[in-house]
Design a protein around this motif. Structure first.
Motif, short mmCIF file in Angstrom:
data_model
loop_
_atom_site.label_atom_id
_atom_site.label_comp_id
_atom_site.label_asym_id
_atom_site.label_seq_id
_atom_site.Cartn_x
_atom_site.Cartn_y
_atom_site.Cartn_z
N GLN A 282 -17.72 -5.70 8.87
CA GLN A 282 -18.51 -5.03 9.90
C GLN A 282 -17.58 -4.21 10.78
O GLN A 282 -16.44 -4.61 11.05
CB GLN A 282 -19.23 -6.07 10.76
N MET A 283 -18.07 -3.11 11.25
CA MET A 283 -17.32 -2.27 12.18
C MET A 283 -16.82 -3.10 13.36
O MET A 283 -17.55 -3.94 13.89
CB MET A 283 -18.27 -1.18 12.70
N GLY A 284 -15.57 -2.89 13.72
CA GLY A 284 -14.98 -3.63 14.83
C GLY A 284 -14.25 -4.89 14.43
O GLY A 284 -13.51 -5.47 15.24
N GLN A 285 -14.44 -5.32 13.19
CA GLN A 285 -13.75 -6.52 12.72
C GLN A 285 -12.33 -6.18 12.27
O GLN A 285 -12.02 -5.04 11.93
CB GLN A 285 -14.51 -7.15 11.55
N SER B 134 -9.35 -3.15 14.38
CA SER B 134 -10.75 -2.98 14.73
C SER B 134 -11.30 -1.86 13.85
O SER B 134 -11.15 -0.68 14.17
CB SER B 134 -10.88 -2.63 16.22
N THR B 135 -11.89 -2.26 12.75
CA THR B 135 -12.25 -1.27 11.73
C THR B 135 -13.33 -0.31 12.21
O THR B 135 -14.22 -0.67 12.99
CB THR B 135 -12.73 -1.98 10.46
N LYS B 136 -13.22 0.91 11.71
CA LYS B 136 -14.20 1.96 11.98
C LYS B 136 -14.84 2.36 10.66
O LYS B 136 -14.30 2.10 9.58
CB LYS B 136 -13.53 3.17 12.63
N LEU B 137 -15.99 2.99 10.74
CA LEU B 137 -16.68 3.42 9.53
C LEU B 137 -15.77 4.28 8.66
O LEU B 137 -15.76 4.14 7.43
CB LEU B 137 -17.96 4.20 9.86
N ASP C 226 -2.41 3.08 16.26
CA ASP C 226 -2.22 1.73 16.81
C ASP C 226 -3.16 0.69 16.22
O ASP C 226 -2.98 -0.51 16.44
CB ASP C 226 -2.40 1.76 18.33
N GLN C 227 -4.19 1.14 15.52
CA GLN C 227 -5.11 0.19 14.89
C GLN C 227 -4.50 -0.46 13.65
O GLN C 227 -5.00 -1.45 13.16
CB GLN C 227 -6.41 0.90 14.49
N PHE C 228 -3.44 0.16 13.14
CA PHE C 228 -2.83 -0.31 11.90
C PHE C 228 -1.52 -1.02 12.20
O PHE C 228 -0.78 -0.65 13.13
CB PHE C 228 -2.52 0.88 10.97
#
Lengths: 115, 112
Positions: free
Chosen positions: A14-17, A81-84, A63-65
């Motif tokens: 899910q997005m955000g996970q 925090s995954t995005k679509l 920074d998400q990675f």
């Protein structure tokens, strides 16, 4: 023949996970890489890693990675925090040495789908 | 201009045909060149490195023209199993490392 392995082969989130993609490079290789390929698009470099440090990273690798070599065999890519738009195939690769003539051996990839 | 540009394709050829793929790169500092093959939903696999003098591996011949910043791949006597996407890959050296750029690929369909 030695090969790069990746787990899982598919991941739906899910997005955000947060997701962690795992790779086991070829055992005597010292340089590791992550690439991504959005469906229908070209393979894009994300990051290279050597001696427990990032050597190079692309503009995509924000920074998400993060990447880590938690033990002597695994090499992981974490997306906080995954995005679509993170939905893609993620390939790990390794080389014996870091020379630009080196053949990069790719793993089979993890297909990530963010809903 | 894209850093690595390939023929858009797809190429549809009969078995036994000869087919040529072209690739251009924009950075004159690029130093290493490769052709990879990618089957549908699979990882890229090295087909051959490309050397300045040109090189051949069986039915496959790769050429490099540094002056024109152009790389080619020739496949002779095409087989059904050659159907795949062919990726032109360029490594460009920067201080402390290098950057790997993939072309978007050219899809080849070989028909019986």
């Amino acid at each position: 023949e030695p090969e790069v392995t990746q787990t899982p082969s598919h991941q739906v989130t899910q997005m955000g996970q947060e997701v962690i993609l795992r790779c086991v490079p070829i055992s005597n290789h010292l340089y590791f890489y992550w690439y991504r390929q959005i469906l229908g698009q070209k393979v894009e470099f994300l990051v290279s890693f050597y001696n427990n440090e990032i050597s190079e990273k692309s503009e995509i690798f924000d920074d998400q990675f993060s990447v880590e070599r938690p033990d002597g065999s695994n090499f992981t890519l974490k997306i906080r925090s995954t995005k679509l738009e993170d939905s893609a195939m993620y390939f790990c690769a390794s080389t014996l040495a870091g020379g630009q003539q080196e053949t990069q051996y790719f793993g089979p990839g993890t297909r990530l789908l963010v809903l | 201009r894209k850093e690595v540009e390939q023929d858009p394709g797809p190429f549809n050829v009969p078995e036994g045909a000869t087919v040529a793929f072209n690739c251009t790169y924009s950075n004159s500092a690029s130093q290493s060149f490769f052709w990879y093959r990618q089957d549908c939903r699979k990882e890229p696999k090295l087909l051959m490195s490309v050397y300045s003098s040109g090189n051949e591996d069986g039915r496959f011949t790769a050429q490099l023209n540094r002056a024109s910043q152009y790389i080619s791949l020739l496949i002779r006597d095409s087989k059904l199993s050659d159907s795949a996407t062919y990726l032109c890959v360029v490594n460009t050296y920067y201080t402390g490392g290098f950057k790997t750029i993939f072309g978007a690929g050219t899809r080849l369909f070989v028909k019986a």
